[in-house]
Design an enzyme around this catalytic site. Structure first.
Site, PDB file in Angstrom:
ATOM      1  N   HIS A  18      -8.977 -56.870 -25.131  1.00  0.00           N
ATOM      2  CA  HIS A  18      -9.807 -55.859 -25.820  1.00  0.00           C
ATOM      3  C   HIS A  18      -9.571 -54.469 -25.237  1.00  0.00           C
ATOM      4  CE1 HIS A  18     -12.155 -59.378 -27.254  1.00  0.00           C
ATOM      5  NE2 HIS A  18     -11.974 -59.798 -26.023  1.00  0.00           N
ATOM      6  N   SER A  51       6.141 -29.421 -27.536  1.00  0.00           N
ATOM      7  CA  SER A  51       5.394 -28.865 -28.657  1.00  0.00           C
ATOM      8  C   SER A  51       5.832 -27.428 -28.866  1.00  0.00           C
ATOM      9  CB  SER A  51       3.900 -28.924 -28.347  1.00  0.00           C
ATOM     10  OG  SER A  51       3.220 -27.914 -29.056  1.00  0.00           O
ATOM     11  N   LYS A 108       2.881 -29.589 -23.287  1.00  0.00           N
ATOM     12  CA  LYS A 108       3.009 -30.893 -23.923  1.00  0.00           C
ATOM     13  C   LYS A 108       4.350 -31.585 -23.653  1.00  0.00           C
ATOM     14  CE  LYS A 108       0.581 -32.752 -26.429  1.00  0.00           C
ATOM     15  NZ  LYS A 108       0.180 -32.557 -27.828  1.00  0.00           N
ATOM     16  N   GLU A 156       6.240 -43.298 -30.703  1.00  0.00           N
ATOM     17  CA  GLU A 156       5.414 -43.038 -31.887  1.00  0.00           C
ATOM     18  C   GLU A 156       6.202 -43.283 -33.169  1.00  0.00           C
ATOM     19  OE1 GLU A 156       2.236 -39.568 -31.034  1.00  0.00           O
ATOM     20  OE2 GLU A 156       4.306 -39.010 -30.688  1.00  0.00           O
TER      21      GLU A 156
END
Ligand code: ARG
Length: 456
Positions: A157, A278, A284, A291
């Protein structure tokens, strides 16, 4: 009127819209090597069985080889009017060698021809994908071995559950990719059956030798029913399903890499060379690779569903609907190969932040199961020990104490069965080492499994 290879019974030429709409050449040109290899084998078989002359077959074979070179060199002009790769090659053959070229399509239809081409293509690509999986497995084993003593929280979980070796976590993926490999090998068996000779649907009136063609092309067997052979796309569906499972595994791992590389977790750092920045926020470092792999999962699943839906309700035998098999197949192969390749590279450069991982478990609560198991060893029934340790956990949370920092008298407050040895018992290392059975996370077991996987 522009002449098509099949235009004999037509009085009008094809509407341009129809040419554009029905052509598969914009994507099936990719099959040219397989189409030509299949045609060469077919021509040799036609000569061997006396259906055409040896000299004619030689001329056809040489013509086909020349066409392959033209395509390799980018000199071949593909045209929408040729409809598909089969017609494009055949038309060029006729223009190169003349009337002899018109004999190639004896005892053959594009229906068995296309079935052959995809099988040849898929055989090669399955092999390519298997070797990419092998490479990826190697990268996984390298980082597992490099970090063999790192203990991390295991989750259920996404809540800390029990300590595990980082290597054990990595090996979980090795097991998945091992099954993926087996699935591909299994799928290969059904792709590796030769459909040529099925003709359009019912076979052919010529005395062909299908076994000979199969041997020339390295097939294990020949298909046993012509109707099935020209309309069977099960092997592609099987492949797409195996591919869906592979990308699902990559996607699950992606999710973990993304979460663990966040500043909140900080468990790992992805190599700079595999991240992007970024355009606005200078600080970043984005995990674009995992992804995007996670994102591509949807695309591969959709290809599986699209072909299942295309095939649903198709009457025997060939129907033009089946031309819709190629783009999903090609895109799946390309996407999967790219994903596996980039993932292998990225995994090799993964940095593990042991300190952050350790400090994430500093409250010691991850050892609660071990404390309960301890009491069981002292004769307390598990349900009762679970309850007792539950109260200890609640005490630790209230007093802001680590489970591992409790004194013997604190332990004893909850149960007289806690003895001196509990102080030694409740440690991450011991917790890992105690799970010493096949499939457990103990170092001995993990090392044994690494060796086993390395041997195959
Ligand atoms: N381009 C076709 C396909 O990909 C080849 C088979 C065409 N057969 C036919 N009878 N029109 O499915």
């Amino acid at each position: 009127m522009k002449k098509k290879l099949w235009s004999g019974r037509f009085l009008e030429s094809t509407n341009k819209l129809v040419d554009n709409f029905t052509a598969s050449i914009p994507f099936d040109w990719k099959l040219y090597k397989y189409d030509i290899a299949g045609s060469i084998a077919h021509a040799k078989m036609l000569a061997k069985t006396g259906i055409i002359k040896k000299a004619e077959a030689d001329k056809i074979v040489n013509g086909l080889k020349a066409i392959e070179k033209e395509i390799d060199a980018g000199k071949f002009k593909f045209s929408i009017e040729d409809e598909d790769i089969h017609m494009a090659v055949e038309k060029r053959l006729i223009s190169l060698i003349g009337d002899t070229g018109k004999k190639l399509h004896t005892a053959r239809s594009r229906n068995d021809q296309v079935a052959l081409d995809i099988r040849l293509y898929l055989r090669d690509e399955i092999k390519n994908i298997i070797s990419l999986i092998d490479r990826f497995q190697k990268s996984l084993l390298i980082i597992a071995k490099k970090n063999i003593d790192v203990i991390m929280p295991g989750y259920t979980h996404l809540q800390q559950a029990q300590p595990i070796l980082f290597a054990h976590y990595i090996l979980a993926y090795c097991e998945m990719f091992k099954r993926d490999r087996d699935r591909l090998l299994d799928c290969y068996k059904r792709a590796n059956v030769m459909p040529l000779g099925s003709g359009a649907l019912a076979g052919t009136t010529f005395p062909i030798d299908r076994g000979y063609t199969a041997r020339l092309l390295g097939f294990d067997d020949v298909t046993k029913n012509s109707l099935d052979a020209v309309s069977d796309r099960d092997f592609i569906i099987e492949f797409l399903s195996a591919a869906s499972i592979i990308i699902m595994h990559l996607s699950r791992m992606s999710e973990e890499l993304i979460i663990w590389s966040s500043s909140e977790f900080g468990f790992i750092e992805l190599p700079d060379a595999f991240c992007t920045g970024s355009s606005m926020m200078p600080q970043k470092k984005n995990p674009d690779v995992p992804e995007l792999v996670r994102g591509k999962t949807g695309r591969i699943y959709s290809h599986l569903i699209s072909l299942l839906v295309t095939m649903k309700g198709l009457p025997l035998a060939y129907n033009k609907d089946m031309q819709e098999d190629k783009e999903p197949l090609f895109d799946t192969v390309d996407t999967l190969k790219a994903s596996l390749e980039v993932f292998s590279g990225m995994i090799k450069g993964l940095k593990i932040n042991t300190k952050r991982i350790e400090s994430s478990m500093s409250d010691g609560l991850i050892l609660a199961t071990d404390a309960a198991d301890y009491l069981v060893q002292k004769g307390v029934p598990f349900r009762s020990s679970h309850e007792i340790v539950g109260r200890i956990v609640s005490y630790c949370l209230k007093e802001k104490k680590a489970l591992t920092s409790l004194t013997l008298s604190e332990w004893k407050r909850f149960s007289p069965d806690f003895k001196e040895d509990i102080l030694n018992f409740a440690s991450l290392e011991k917790a890992v080492e105690r799970r010493n059975h096949i499939g457990g996370t103990a170092k001995k077991q993990v090392l044994k499994r690494i060796r086993e996987i390395e041997q195959v």
